[in-house]
Enzyme design. Structure first.
Site, PDB file in Angstrom:
ATOM      1  N   ALA A  64      12.457  29.032 -25.141  1.00 11.73           N
ATOM      2  CA  ALA A  64      11.336  29.791 -25.691  1.00 11.73           C
ATOM      3  C   ALA A  64      11.725  30.463 -27.007  1.00 11.73           C
ATOM      4  O   ALA A  64      12.893  30.753 -27.257  1.00 11.73           O
ATOM      5  CB  ALA A  64      10.884  30.846 -24.685  1.00 11.73           C
ATOM      6  N   GLY A 105      13.654  26.234 -21.595  1.00 10.71           N
ATOM      7  CA  GLY A 105      12.519  25.381 -21.906  1.00 10.71           C
ATOM      8  C   GLY A 105      12.916  24.136 -22.670  1.00 10.71           C
ATOM      9  O   GLY A 105      12.232  23.101 -22.583  1.00 10.71           O
TER      10      GLY A 105
END
Length: 480
Positions: A64, A105
């Site tokens: 992220a 992520g």
């Protein structure tokens, strides 16, 4: 983000999607949006046979974009789960080309790709637990489907990462690239030639998860170990629960449960505290208004060793190295030591002097057998750069404070703890940092929490004494 053309050794035309969002290619909203647009373009172009996704700079993607934490952009469509769904749905093979690191992520994005080709030295992991969280974009379900339950549980609950060479052995990486002889993008294109004839587009979501033995017994055993190793931290146990769902629920149901746990943890006090420390660590080595970057130059250790600091000095000598690095550009002179016996910590005050005679006060804390924290006092940009390089060399968390030699926080706080009983240590630590904040001896209040966590072993999941004091004050205001 950039989308360009790439030709494989056998002439296949591929789209090369380059993730480019410095410094770590964080998956911010703009990048997420462009990934979807690029996949749409690749799919609609009859001349494109497949897609290679690679990271710009030194790594694939570290997850992220922290600049969007707690902002509307972090969840604005397309969110990461929607991006992953678009990757899965692509009718042309998508290959992740991984170098440097694929974390959080970034690894979830790579796992959504149909194949993964990696530099053997690249590192892969899901470190969300270090922020009091679990993976929130299907990571707890994709990883066990690729690697099995044991490997996945260890990564999700403990947050450590592994080299691609190890990940290849458990199915997380499909091929290792010889990056000494060819660029990674070329290796990924060559891998496309190998799989093109099969026309396979593996969908990780459909893979079955197997576990030898009883699921409940396996989970109970790991839960007991996690409760022992991470007291007071709910995220490791939540991560274990989520991974266990991979063996008992269909993918869609399991990721819905993953999301519930992720959202609950986001508002937990432990995660808030861990995120406070995380952001504080990113800022604590910076001096407002001063541009200084770590610059390593040989440093010699000189002067007499204070009593009781032999272990610390030995660690210093090992970190500084010896010989073969040229003439020392600076010298580090020990001045005084403070033992904090209740916590087996030793604090050493020292002076760092460069070859021009410039001097900056520093202090070091030896904890758990390593130099855990280096504090740097006021100095010129050149001296601060030298001290930052020293801290990087020693593997220490560096905290810059505006204090002079007689007011560095590590020895000041260490002195206040030296005579405190074990039961009074945290109170004395908090009071010393409160006094420092009141006396403007911190550039940022959170710097004191970093010193408490790294220098004196204050629990990360509590955020630090100043963080806790502010929470208590806010609670009191609400009550009044």
């Amino acid at each position: 983000m950039e989308a360009t053309r790439l030709t494989s050794p056998e002439g296949a035309k591929l789209m090369l999607i380059t993730l480019d969002n410095p410094p770590v290619n964080g998956l911010g909203h703009a990048l997420r949006e462009r990934i979807v647009q690029a996949l749409d373009a690749a799919e609609s172009d009859d001349g494109i046979a497949g897609v290679v996704m690679i990271g710009a700079g030194r790594l694939f993607c570290a997850g992220a974009d922290v600049r969007e934490f707690s902002t509307p952009a972090s969840t604005r469509a397309p969110d990461l789960r929607q991006v992953l769904a678009r990757v899965f749905a692509c009718r042309k093979p998508v290959i992740a080309a991984i170098h440097g690191a694929a974390l959080g992520g970034g690894l979830e994005l790579a796992m959504a790709c149909h194949y993964r080709v990696a530099d053997p030295s690249a590192r892969l992991g899901l470190p969300e637990v270090n922020l009091g969280l679990i993976p929130g974009a299907w990571g707890t379900q994709l990883l066990p489907r690729l690697t099995g339950m044991e490997f996945a549980a260890a990564r999700v609950t403990r947050g450590d990462n592994v080299p691609a060479s190890e990940a290849a052995g458990v199915g997380l990486v499909d091929a290792l690239a010889d990056v000494r002889s060819q660029p990674l993008s070329v290796a990924a294109a060559a891998f496309f030639d190998r799989i093109a004839a099969s026309a396979r587009r593996p969908d990780t979501r459909t893979l079955l998860v197997h576990l030898d033995g009883d699921l409940q017994a396996w989970q109970a055993s790991l839960a007991q170990a996690l409760a022992h190793d991470f007291p007071g931290c709910p995220a490791p146990l939540a991560g274990l629960e989520a991974v266990a769902l991979a063996a008992s629920l269909p993918f869609d149901e399991a990721v819905a449960e993953e999301r519930k746990r992720f959202v609950a943890l986001m508002s937990s006090p432990e995660s808030r505290a861990l995120r406070h420390v995380f952001f504080a660590e990113r800022e604590c080595a910076r001096v407002p208004g001063v541009k200084a970057r770590a610059a390593w130059r040989p440093v010699a250790l000189e002067g007499e060793v204070p009593d009781g600091t032999q272990a610390l000095v030995e660690r210093l000598q090992a970190g500084l190295g010896s010989g073969g690095e040229g003439t020392p550009a600076a010298r580090l002179t020990p001045l005084a030591s403070v033992p904090v016996l209740g916590r087996a910590i030793t604090v050493l005050s020292a002076s760092l002097v460069d070859d021009q005679g410039g001097e900056v006060p520093v202090a070091l804390a030896l904890r758990d057998g390593r130099i855990a924290c280096l504090e740097v006092g006021a100095g010129t940009p050149e001296l601060i750069s030298l001290a930052l390089g020293l801290g990087e060399r020693l593997g220490a968390m560096v905290v810059c404070t505006p204090a002079g030699a007689d007011a560095l926080l590590l020895p000041t706080v260490g002195g206040s703890l030296a005579g405190a009983g074990e039961a009074d240590t945290d109170r004395a630590l908090g009071q010393a940092l409160m006094d420092a904040r009141a006396g403007s001896r911190l550039y940022r209040p959170a710097d004191g929490d970093v010193i408490a966590v790294h220098g004196f072993g204050y629990p990360r999941y509590l955020g630090g004494p100043l963080y806790q004091a502010d929470l208590a004050a806010q609670t009191q205001e609400v009550r009044e």
